[in-house]
Design an enzyme around this catalytic site. Structure first.
Site, short mmCIF file in Angstrom:
data_model
loop_
_atom_site.label_atom_id
_atom_site.label_comp_id
_atom_site.label_asym_id
_atom_site.label_seq_id
_atom_site.Cartn_x
_atom_site.Cartn_y
_atom_site.Cartn_z
N ASP A 176 0.87 -1.18 0.00
CA ASP A 176 0.00 0.00 0.00
C ASP A 176 0.90 1.22 0.00
OD1 ASP A 176 -2.23 1.70 0.21
OD2 ASP A 176 -3.28 0.29 1.51
N ARG A 237 -11.93 -2.95 -8.67
CA ARG A 237 -12.36 -2.27 -9.89
C ARG A 237 -11.70 -2.93 -11.09
NH1 ARG A 237 -16.09 -0.78 -7.69
NH2 ARG A 237 -16.92 1.29 -7.32
N GLU A 266 -17.09 -2.48 -17.76
CA GLU A 266 -18.26 -3.31 -17.50
C GLU A 266 -19.56 -2.53 -17.78
OE1 GLU A 266 -17.24 -4.10 -13.30
OE2 GLU A 266 -19.14 -3.13 -12.76
N HIS A 284 -20.13 -8.44 -10.75
CA HIS A 284 -20.01 -7.31 -9.81
C HIS A 284 -21.04 -7.42 -8.68
CE1 HIS A 284 -18.62 -2.84 -9.43
NE2 HIS A 284 -18.80 -3.41 -8.24
N GLY A 286 -20.01 -7.98 -5.37
CA GLY A 286 -19.26 -7.92 -4.11
C GLY A 286 -20.10 -7.51 -2.90
#
Ligand code: DGY
Length: 318
Positions: A176, A237, A266, A284, A286
């Protein structure tokens, strides 16, 4: 005093539409696809709820009526909203962080397990009537227990995934922009550079935000630095992945299997994935649990309530 006007661009869970209709002059829709005439529909509106897939770019935001004071996106990701353009117009932007972290992490774990254990192939085999019974060498996959899970983006969702993966006996590594404090990091190993991070990712799960800064982060060069036969999951994403590079790696075996819930452009899905057995494709979903979608809707409405009451919402995008 008349209730403020709220434009909602998609059909929302029933409890959320009921609250919206109770507290606002709510302009609801039965549609599950992006609204094509947002600016016209927003005439006289004070607030808008939009969703991923609705493109709220500078042009659209610039054309919104002066009456609009807040846009709340029914999502944690806000890469579809030009926040700077909204700020410039004095429009607050809210999102729905935290409440979907567990559901999205569950989805990432699902993708990891389904990809590693070849669940999609097995399902297709049975549905096609091709299963002849148990066989010692049939559909052998990769055990995730004991493997190293590399999490790119150790925010709320990445850390929830880490909690789950520890239960599967996985060792957690992360990359990160900055190291997290010990109470958030736990036993996860921080990698300040990709050079040390990528080679330890037996399983790589993407949890960074979308947008220009991360576009096609997982490209051919980075894929080549993963261990051969790595498993890749993306519930963040679609723009994070260079699809051409991932399709090539799934074909060559550099990546053994992948699980994808999100796609660049998408709902269009790169056709290269469709013929590959070793990729699990979800639409998608999630955050798609009843309790999570309700919580997201309430949080979006809390943000709108606060802005219209002159308060700073906890879920303001800064
Ligand atoms: C989000 O919230 O950003 C997800 O992609 C949709 O739930």
């Amino acid at each position: 005093m008349p209730k403020p006007v709220l434009l909602v661009t998609r059909r929302l869970p029933q409890a959320i539409e009921a609250r919206a209709a109770r507290d606002y002059q709510a302009r609801l829709t039965a549609s599950d696809t992006p609204m094509t005439d947002v600016v016209a529909q927003a005439a006289g509106a004070n607030a808008v709820i939009c969703c991923p897939g609705d493109v709220f770019d500078a042009a659209l935001i610039g054309a919104l009526p002066e009456s609009v004071k807040v846009i709340a996106t029914f999502s944690v990701g806000y890469d579809h909203v030009d926040v700077a353009a909204a700020k410039a117009r004095g429009i607050a932007v809210c999102n729905t962080p935290d409440v979907l972290s567990v559901a999205t992490a569950e989805c990432a774990m699902l993708l990891i397990l389904a990809a590693a254990r070849r669940a999609g192939e097995g399902e297709r085999m049975i549905r096609a009537g091709n299963w002849l019974g148990w066989a010692p060498t049939q559909l052998m996959g990769t055990q995730v227990s004991g493997r190293r899970l590399g999490i790119f983006g150790f925010g709320r969702i990445g850390r929830e995934l880490a909690k789950m993966a520890r239960g599967f006996g996985m060792a957690i590594h992360y990359h990160d922009v900055a190291r997290l404090p010990p109470e958030l990091e736990g036993d996860a190993v921080f990698h300040p550079t990709e050079e040390t991070f990528l080679p330890v990712c037996d399983v790589l799960s993407l949890h960074a935000p979308g947008g220009a800064g991360t576009r096609h982060w997982l490209n051919a060069d980075r894929i080549a630095r993963l261990p051969k036969g790595a498993v890749v999951a993306n519930a963040a994403r679609g723009t994070l992945v260079d699809d051409i590079a991932l399709v090539a790696a799934l074909t060559s075996g550099q990546v053994a299997a992948a699980g994808l819930d999100v796609y660049d452009g998408e709902p269009r899905v790169n056709p290269g994935y469709l013929g590959l057995e070793n990729v699990v494709l979800l639409p998608h979903l999630g955050s798609a649990t009843t309790e999570t979608r309700d919580a997201m809707g309430h949080l979006a409405l809390d943000g709108i309530d606060a802005v219209l009451a002159g308060r700073t919402p906890a879920n303001l995008v800064r």
